[in-house]
Design a protein around this motif. Structure first.
Motif, PDB file in Angstrom:
ATOM      1  N   VAL A 117       0.840  -1.198   0.000  1.00 15.46           N
ATOM      2  CA  VAL A 117       0.000   0.000   0.000  1.00 15.46           C
ATOM      3  C   VAL A 117       0.870   1.241   0.000  1.00 15.46           C
ATOM      4  N   PHE A 154      -3.360  -5.650 -14.190  1.00 18.24           N
ATOM      5  CA  PHE A 154      -4.769  -5.615 -13.802  1.00 18.24           C
ATOM      6  C   PHE A 154      -5.659  -6.217 -14.866  1.00 18.24           C
ATOM      7  N   MET A 186      -4.368  -2.820  -0.530  1.00 20.39           N
ATOM      8  CA  MET A 186      -5.159  -2.558   0.674  1.00 20.39           C
ATOM      9  C   MET A 186      -6.249  -3.620   0.816  1.00 20.39           C
ATOM     10  N   VAL A 187      -6.914  -3.938  -0.297  1.00 17.93           N
ATOM     11  CA  VAL A 187      -7.969  -4.956  -0.234  1.00 17.93           C
ATOM     12  C   VAL A 187      -7.367  -6.285   0.210  1.00 17.93           C
ATOM     13  N   VAL A 190      -4.327   2.722  -7.851  1.00 17.31           N
ATOM     14  CA  VAL A 190      -5.112   1.493  -7.978  1.00 17.31           C
ATOM     15  C   VAL A 190      -4.346   0.321  -7.383  1.00 17.31           C
ATOM     16  N   GLY A 191      -3.040   0.297  -7.636  1.00 21.23           N
ATOM     17  CA  GLY A 191      -2.235  -0.754  -7.024  1.00 21.23           C
ATOM     18  C   GLY A 191      -2.296  -0.676  -5.517  1.00 21.23           C
ATOM     19  N   SER A 192      -2.121   0.504  -5.016  1.00 21.12           N
ATOM     20  CA  SER A 192      -2.221   0.721  -3.572  1.00 21.12           C
ATOM     21  C   SER A 192      -3.526   0.148  -3.052  1.00 21.12           C
ATOM     22  N   LEU A 193      -4.570   0.473  -3.784  1.00 23.58           N
ATOM     23  CA  LEU A 193      -5.888   0.073  -3.328  1.00 23.58           C
ATOM     24  C   LEU A 193      -6.038  -1.444  -3.323  1.00 23.58           C
ATOM     25  N   LEU A 194      -5.529  -2.068  -4.371  1.00 25.78           N
ATOM     26  CA  LEU A 194      -5.664  -3.523  -4.400  1.00 25.78           C
ATOM     27  C   LEU A 194      -4.839  -4.176  -3.300  1.00 25.78           C
ATOM     28  N   TYR A 207     -14.998  -5.873  -7.942  1.00 22.58           N
ATOM     29  CA  TYR A 207     -13.631  -5.465  -8.277  1.00 22.58           C
ATOM     30  C   TYR A 207     -13.231  -5.928  -9.664  1.00 22.58           C
ATOM     31  N   ILE A 241      -3.975   8.068  -1.117  1.00 21.70           N
ATOM     32  CA  ILE A 241      -3.139   7.021  -0.527  1.00 21.70           C
ATOM     33  C   ILE A 241      -2.871   7.307   0.946  1.00 21.70           C
ATOM     34  N   TRP A 292     -11.441  -0.738 -16.275  1.00 22.02           N
ATOM     35  CA  TRP A 292     -10.451   0.335 -16.156  1.00 22.02           C
ATOM     36  C   TRP A 292      -9.130  -0.055 -16.812  1.00 22.02           C
ATOM     37  N   LEU A 323     -12.129  -3.344 -12.422  1.00 24.24           N
ATOM     38  CA  LEU A 323     -10.740  -3.387 -12.872  1.00 24.24           C
ATOM     39  C   LEU A 323     -10.667  -3.758 -14.347  1.00 24.24           C
ATOM     40  N   LEU A 325      -5.710   5.930   2.574  1.00 18.83           N
ATOM     41  CA  LEU A 325      -5.619   4.471   2.676  1.00 18.83           C
ATOM     42  C   LEU A 325      -4.712   4.077   3.830  1.00 18.83           C
ATOM     43  N   CYS A 326      -3.630   4.821   4.008  1.00 19.59           N
ATOM     44  CA  CYS A 326      -2.714   4.489   5.100  1.00 19.59           C
ATOM     45  C   CYS A 326      -3.377   4.703   6.450  1.00 19.59           C
ATOM     46  N   LEU A 346      -5.311   1.847   7.108  1.00 21.92           N
ATOM     47  CA  LEU A 346      -4.418   0.777   7.545  1.00 21.92           C
ATOM     48  C   LEU A 346      -4.175   0.867   9.050  1.00 21.92           C
TER      49      LEU A 346
END
Lengths: 719, 174, 97, 426
Positions: free
Chosen positions: B20, D81, B33-34, B27-31, D136, C28, D143, D140, C31-32, C35
């Motif tokens: 993250v 993705f 996170m998921v 989007v990578g961060s988000l995934l 998702y 982000i 996108w 994805l 998001l952190c 976390l």
């Protein structure tokens, strides 16, 4: 079955399951009805009242138009106001008759819900039904009903008519709470409520500043008394942990006779009682309270509210019996007030002022009664006084009503209450004249009217108490006795003076005005007649055995009895036990010799003599109308100005307090406190400006500093 | 077995958390996170918090994160590949700060008492689960003892909805 | 397992903190923060195993607050984006004195 | 009757998982065929009938074709993705089936086997969790393609799924209130005890659930995400070969699982109406019900009962599958704003109000002491029936699902000009 019974007992609180027990009949409704009346009349007043209030505020009066065409909002209170009282009186009567049939040793407490519960302290919304509260309820609802009826005639043409009945009903509600509440806390609710209603009704014509001020005076002076009541309650709570009557009185057995605690409690209670019942030094509000409508004076400031103090002392009889100092103070203040007010009444010209001082004086008598441990006698006088004083006030109301109408017709601005403007009214108002004479003779203590028996009982008990085996202050009580006798003679004198100035001699109203003087309408004189009956025969329910069998009872031929005394015994029994234990038997002779019957005859003969003398003396005086009267001189001037008590209060109490308040406002509040607050503000502003330099605008930096702070806290918590 | 699974989930969670922070695109961060959320939900299951695990997936992964994804796409931030780390000294100092925090926490943990296995609360929770089911076990205190906080939370959500709408709504002129 | 969970919680929390400090993309950072909240949740669930169900209830509340926070926070980010055409927190410096 | 345990439990578990997964995949495959055949039937044509008898081998041919096709990868796509998306779509649609009980427990020599892969304590929440993750893959996929049609499709799909998930969950709450638990076996059991499928006492919830399920699976009339006439084919425009196939399989997989779910939640699951071979684990015993004095009546499982009940379950699920296909060729597609306003302005408030209505009714029935049984169900059915009628009556009324012009209060004039046929006739 047994289990069911126990469950029923545990739940209901009233021992309904026992055969022949007293079963209360809708006691809550007695209290509720006046409240409903208040709500209904209040709603009517709001619906109707804006224009009338505006008219009053503008200094005028609302033109109500002809009697037949008035709006419903104005006419409905005539039915609702007295109606609820009538129903409440009937319910009280039903309960009373039920109670007569049974021996009720313990009070019946009907609990409805828990009003407040904090920690170990709880107060229930509960009504206590016992002999004392029933007597008071009968007076409040019965006399109250009559006065409500009278008000229909008296206040009919007033713009604030619905408002008047709303307040009056609210007053009755609070008065019933006061006398029926099962705890000091609930009693205090009623106590404060009647105070509020008294304020509202004294200042009923609030557009007149003098009357509004009178209301405020009553309220503020009562506050001082309330302070005493509150302190006494606090003391009771710290001692017993409860304020309910039953456990408090049960708990008094642990108290030391004559101890400091019980003395403090009784003295503080008496401070409260003195405020509410207009005793020295807090009596000053009652004469001013005559600013209210006359039926209000009759109901609140003569028959019911002002007797609340007496009720309080009678209710707390055990406490007062335990405190000889308290008792002596009560009796002393009472007799002093009785004498003091009687002398002032001698030189008053306003008919209601005379009656007001007379009330103060009679309340003094009641306190003498309860002060010397004759609780039944005090309550007895309370009852008879309710009859004849209500009658006197209502009678004076009828007179004022008539005078007012007369002056109204000629657009004269003379004082309708000044007796110097009256005279010779007996020709115009025969019914009022006769009934008021009955009341006058009753209050003067002429045999066989109600006042004779009650007042004589009190005077005799003062003497008897002073002569008890181990009386605390025998000489003092003998002095009380003598003073009470003198005051009784004075009472006979000033009442006769009032009657003569009002009804006898030549008419001084004015030739044109005299044509418009008339008898009161039936709705006003019927209550007078009913009260007159009470004033005559009301005393016969509590005649000591000795008197009844003597010549004063025609050797027992008259239907007299000692009923009230016996009836109240469950209430006073414990107090009498305490008295008997510590003081022994009371005396059966006056301090200077002579038995009960002898002194009764002496006092009635003396009173009669005073009445006759006064009739002669005052009748021979040349009275001139108020406008032409010279200012009084000498001691008469002092009496006329009520010993300048108000002026002295103003100089020594009110002004210093005002000065101190001004000092607090100008110096302490405006300069010191506000200055400090402002200084804090300036300092914060300056500091904020300095610290604002740290704002970089970058969120990351803020987060960094925040984290640093967290780290410091974490570090401190670890190391 | 449970402990082993726990280590697996914990490893995934830590790895995804690092992802993250360092992923290039939002989007990578988000995934990541998921993924982290799912792994944490796994640890919840192992710690007998079944309901929370489900809610973690439904609410956190299924709703809140979708909201994030939605915003990322709405603002079309996804395709930027530049790294937006704060550079240089600040990053170093921040790393130091995070390290210090880690150290302090480690100290704190070492000082605390070691609890072997599961504690006393686990038994109570297991009993409640057996009696009322996993949802009932948490619903019962929530609707009795903690009903006022629960209601206040509802009000908080309402306020948040109103606030979000008021903030995001475009003015009439634009 | 409680100790392990606490260690996991601490590690994730530190990672989240580091992320908040060094990333400049508002989303982000957000998001952190989530976390970090999750790290706390792990600790709460672990403590629930020690002390009782209250820990889990607290997690429930944390999630609700997180949902509310996400809604409002994202709305703020959207309205900021409309002004600046970016979500880089480095460009929002109106708070500077 | 002991539940199966020990090593045999693992064996049974593996067999169940493999068997059920295989069956689901087969059903998915043949649903594609069924759709084509049924649509052909509805449109009065023949449909695929060349591969095998009645075209029964068509799905296998399709599979082989998709595997052998060339995989394409758009140059501007986010590669990672783009590959991830079909996986994310496929997995949730398959695993959901794990908690659905498909038949009465099967007695074996080693013990009684529950006919559900995993009777999780969180039951229905598990289904919700995975269906909420399905979004998702769609988003994805749209996108990552870096194609405006795909992107719009993905956005629409995500908004739609998030919106209807709310109504779906809220309509589920009434079922959970009735069952008193969230496990699906318990829901089946309570329907048996009630003597009535929940579709009757919870009729409005049933309708809302079906509508939401259609929206969740992105099927017509809610196939906003694909909407081939507007968006080419939406989020999987850029996909081909097996990756495209994954999207298709997941769509049909969603259909199958949601059909099974509807059958379980509202049509009594594997329960056969009119029979009394109910079975439920109660304090370690497999019971069929309670006697009047509260004692338990033990169940009497048998292999033929398992088979029969499985047939019943299959029939119910099949019914919903047919409905899916049937609706596809019956109703036209909504416009996007209509989908949103239906979801938020009609479904959500209705579901909320219905939850309150049912909760209140249950409270009243419990307070006046109606026992849990047929009478209870009838009372609820009456209340729900009125609510359903009111909903049907009040639905739309020309506000939600009408044309945009009418919504803005504009007058739409239809001009009558001579048509081609009219001219031809003259």
């Amino acid at each position: 079955m047994t289990a069911l019974l126990t469950a029923a007992l545990a739940q209901g609180g009233s021992p309904a399951a026992e055969s022949g027990a007293f079963e209360p009949f809708l006691p809550g409704l007695i209290v509720l009805l006046p409240l409903l009346g208040f709500l209904a009349n209040g709603a009517l007043a709001l619906a109707h009242g804006r224009d009338s209030a505006n008219a009053v505020r503008a200094g005028g009066e609302l033109d109500l138009g002809e009697r037949g065409s008035r709006p419903l909002t104005h006419t409905l209170p005539s039915w609702i106001g007295p109606g609820v009282l009538g129903v409440a009186f009937v319910i009280t009567l039903v309960n009373f008759t039920r109670m007569l049939g049974v021996e009720l040793a313990e009070p019946v407490v009907v609990s409805y819900w828990t009003w407040m519960a904090t920690g170990t302290f709880t107060v229930d919304a509960a009504l206590q039904l016992d002999q004392l509260s029933f007597l008071m309820m009968m007076i409040v609802t019965g006399v109250g009903f009559l006065i409500h009826l009278f008000s229909v005639g008296y206040m009919q043409d007033d713009a604030g008519y619905p408002r008047y009945f709303a307040f009056l009903n609210l007053f009755v509600f609070f008065m019933l709470v006061l006398v029926m509440g099962a705890s000091y806390a609930l009693m205090f609710v009623g106590w404060e409520g009647v105070g509020l209603c008294s304020y509202l009704l004294i200042g009923f014509w609030f557009s007149d500043k003098e009357k509004a001020d009178a209301g405020k005076k009553a309220f503020i002076v009562n506050r001082i008394g309330d302070f005493g009541f509150l302190v006494a309650m606090f003391l009771l709570y710290t001692t017993f942990g409860t304020l309910d009557f039953v456990p408090v009185f049960d708990g008094t057995e642990t108290l030391v006779y004559g101890g400091g605690l019980v003395t403090a409690i009784t003295l503080f209670f008496f401070l409260g009682a003195a405020g509410k019942s207009a005793q020295i030094p807090l009596y000053v509000w009652l004469p001013d309270a005559m600013a209210g409508p006359t039926p209000v004076s009759a109901l609140i400031h003569a028959a019911t509210m002002v007797t609340a103090g007496v009720y309080l002392v009678a209710r707390s009889s055990v406490l007062f019996a335990l405190s000889p100092v308290g008792g002596a103070t009560v009796a002393g203040v009472g007799v002093l007030t009785a004498l003091f007010a009687a002398t002032i009444a001698l030189q008053q010209h306003d008919i209601k002022k005379v009656l007001a001082y007379s009330t103060v004086s009679q309340l003094g008598y009641m306190f003498v009664g309860v002060g010397v441990g004759a609780y039944a006698a005090g309550v007895f006088h309370l009852m008879t006084h309710a009859f004849f004083k209500a009658l006197l006030f209502l009678g004076s109301g009828a007179v004022i009503h008539s005078m007012h109408h007369a002056y109204h017709h000629t657009h004269s601005h003379e004082d309708a209450q000044d007796m110097r403007n009256m005279g010779g009214l007996k020709a115009h108002m025969p019914i009022t004249w006769i009934t008021m004479w009955i009341a006058t003779l009753a209050i003067a203590g002429i045999w066989p009217l109600a006042g004779f028996f009650s007042k004589d009982e009190i005077i005799w008990q003062a003497a008897a108490f002073g002569g008890a085996e181990t009386a605390p202050y025998p000489l003092l009580y003998s002095l009380y006795w003598a003073m009470a006798l003198v005051a009784a003679m004075l009472t006979a004198f000033y009442m006769t003076r009032m009657m003569v100035m009002t009804f006898h001699g030549a008419n001084r109203t004015g030739t044109e005005e005299a044509k418009h003087l008339h008898e009161a309408p039936a709705i006003m004189w019927v209550p007078l007649a009913v009260l007159a009956v009470g004033s005559v025969f009301g005393g016969w329910i509590n005649v000591p055995e000795a008197l009844r069998t003597s010549v004063l009872g025609f050797g027992g031929a008259l239907p007299m009895s000692e009923w009230l005394h016996h009836w109240l015994e469950p209430i006073t029994a414990r107090a009498h036990e305490v008295q008997l234990e510590h003081l022994g038997e009371v005396a059966h002779a006056a301090p200077i010799g002579g038995g009960e019957v002898a002194w009764a005859i002496i006092s009635t003969v003396a009173a009669l003599a005073v009445v006759v003398a006064a009739f002669r003396v005052v009748g021979a005086q040349k009275v001139v109308p108020a406008a032409q009267s010279p200012a009084p001189t000498g001691f008469a001037k002092v009496l006329y100005n009520k010993y300048y008590v108000d002026e002295h209060y103003d100089r020594f109490i009110v002004r210093p307090i005002l000065g101190a308040s001004r000092f607090c406002w100008k110096v302490i509040d405006a300069t010191i406190i506000d200055g400090t607050v402002n200084a804090v503000g300036w300092i914060a502003k300056g500091l904020g400006w300095g610290v604002s330099m740290f704002q970089t605008g970058s969120v990351n930096t803020y987060a960094f500093i925040l984290t640093l702070g967290v780290l410091v806290i974490l570090g401190v918590s670890i190391f | 077995m449970t402990v082993f699974l726990f280590y697996v989930f914990a490893g995934i969670a830590i790895g995804a958390s690092i992802g993250v922070v360092i992923a290039r695109s939002p989007v990578g961060s988000l995934l990541f996170m998921v993924t982290a959320l799912a792994a944490i939900a796994g640890t919840f299951v192992l710690m007998e918090a079944h309901f929370l695990a489900a809610v973690q997936i439904i609410v956190y992964a299924g709703a809140i994160m979708v909201l994030f994804l939605f915003v990322i796409m709405l603002l079309n931030l996804g395709h930027e590949a530049q790294r937006d780390l704060k550079g240089g000294a600040f990053a170093v100092v921040s790393a130091g700060l995070a390290g210090a925090m880690a150290g302090l926490l480690a100290l704190q943990l070492r000082g605390s008492e070691v609890v072997a296995g599961s504690g006393a609360g686990a038994e109570a929770i297991a009993a409640a689960n057996a009696e009322y089911g996993v949802v009932g076990a948490i619903a019962r205190p929530l609707y009795t003892t903690y009903v006022v906080p629960f209601e206040i939370t509802g009000i908080l959500l309402l306020v948040a909805i109103v606030g979000a709408v008021a903030l995001a709504k475009r003015g009439e002129q634009s | 397992m409680i100790n392990e969970a606490l260690v996991l919680s601490a590690i994730i929390f530190v990672i989240g903190t580091f992320g908040v400090l060094v990333r400049r993309n508002a989303i982000i950072m957000f998001l952190c923060i989530e976390l970090q909240l999750n790290a706390v949740n792990v600790a709460f669930v672990a403590f629930a195993n020690l002390y009782g169900i209250e820990g889990q209830i607290f997690v429930f509340f944390v999630m609700t607050v997180a949902a509310a926070e996400a809604a409002v926070g994202l709305a703020i980010i959207i309205s900021i984006f409309r002004h600046y055409e970016t979500v880089d927190v480095g460009s929002f410096n109106l708070l500077k004195w | 009757m002991e539940p199966i345990s020990g090593i045999w439990a693992y064996v049974a578990m593996s067999l169940k998982a493999t068997g059920i997964f295989t069956v689901v995949i087969l059903v998915v495959a043949y649903t594609t065929l069924a759709e084509r055949r049924v649509s052909a039937w509805i449109q009065d044509r023949r449909g695929p009938n060349r591969v095998g008898p009645f075209g029964l081998l068509q799905p296998i041919a399709d599979g082989i074709k998709n595997i052998l096709k060339e995989e394409t990868l758009p140059a501007t796509a986010s590669r990672f993705f783009f590959v991830l998306a079909p996986i994310l779509v496929l997995v949730p649609s398959m695993v959901t089936f794990a908690v659905i009980p498909i038949a009465a427990p099967l007695p074996t020599p080693a013990g009684v086997v529950d006919m559900v892969i995993a009777d999780l304590p969180i039951g229905i929440l598990y289904v919700l969790a995975f269906s909420s993750l399905a979004v998702y893959g769609v988003v994805l996929g749209g996108w990552a393609s870096n194609n405006k049609y795909a992107f719009l499709g993905g956005m629409r799909a995500s908004a739609q799924m998030v919106s209807y998930e709310v109504a779906l969950g809220l309509s589920l709450i009434t079922v959970l209130m009735m069952a008193g638990n969230v496990t699906l076996t318990e829901i089946v059991w309570q329907q048996q005890q009630l003597g009535m499928w929940f579709a009757f006492p919870l009729s409005l919830a049933f309708i809302l659930f079906v509508i939401s399920a259609f929206a969740e699976t992105n099927r017509l009339p809610f196939d906003m995400a694909e909407a081939e006439s507007e968006l080419v084919t939406g989020y999987h425009t850029e996909y081909s070969a097996m990756k495209f196939s994954a999207f298709m399989i997941s769509e049909f997989g969603h259909m199958v699982t949601s059909s099974a779910l509807m059958a379980t939640l509202f049509l009594g699951g594997w329960d056969l109406p009119g029979t009394w071979d109910d079975a439920h684990w109660y304090q370690g015993q497999l019971i069929a019900g309670f006697a009047a004095d509260g004692s338990v009546i033990l169940a009497n499982p048998a292999w033929w009962k398992t088979l029969l009940t499985f047939a019943g379950f299959a029939a119910k699920t099949g019914f919903f599958l047919v409905v899916y296909i049937w609706v596809r060729w019956t109703l036209p597609r909504f416009r996007y704003d209509q989908v949103m306003s239906l979801g938020w302005k009609v479904m959500l408030p209705t579901a909320l109000a219905y939850v309150m209505l049912i909760a209140g009714t249950i409270l009243v029935l419990d307070e006046i002491g109606v026992p849990w049984g047929f009478g209870y169900g009838l009372a609820l059915t009456a209340v729900s029936g009125m609510a359903t009628f009111a909903f049907m009556f009040a639905l739309d009324r020309g506000r939600t699902i009408t044309g945009a012009a009418a919504q803005r209060g504009q007058r739409v004039e239809v001009k009558t000009t001579p048509t081609a046929t009219a001219r031809a006739g003259s």
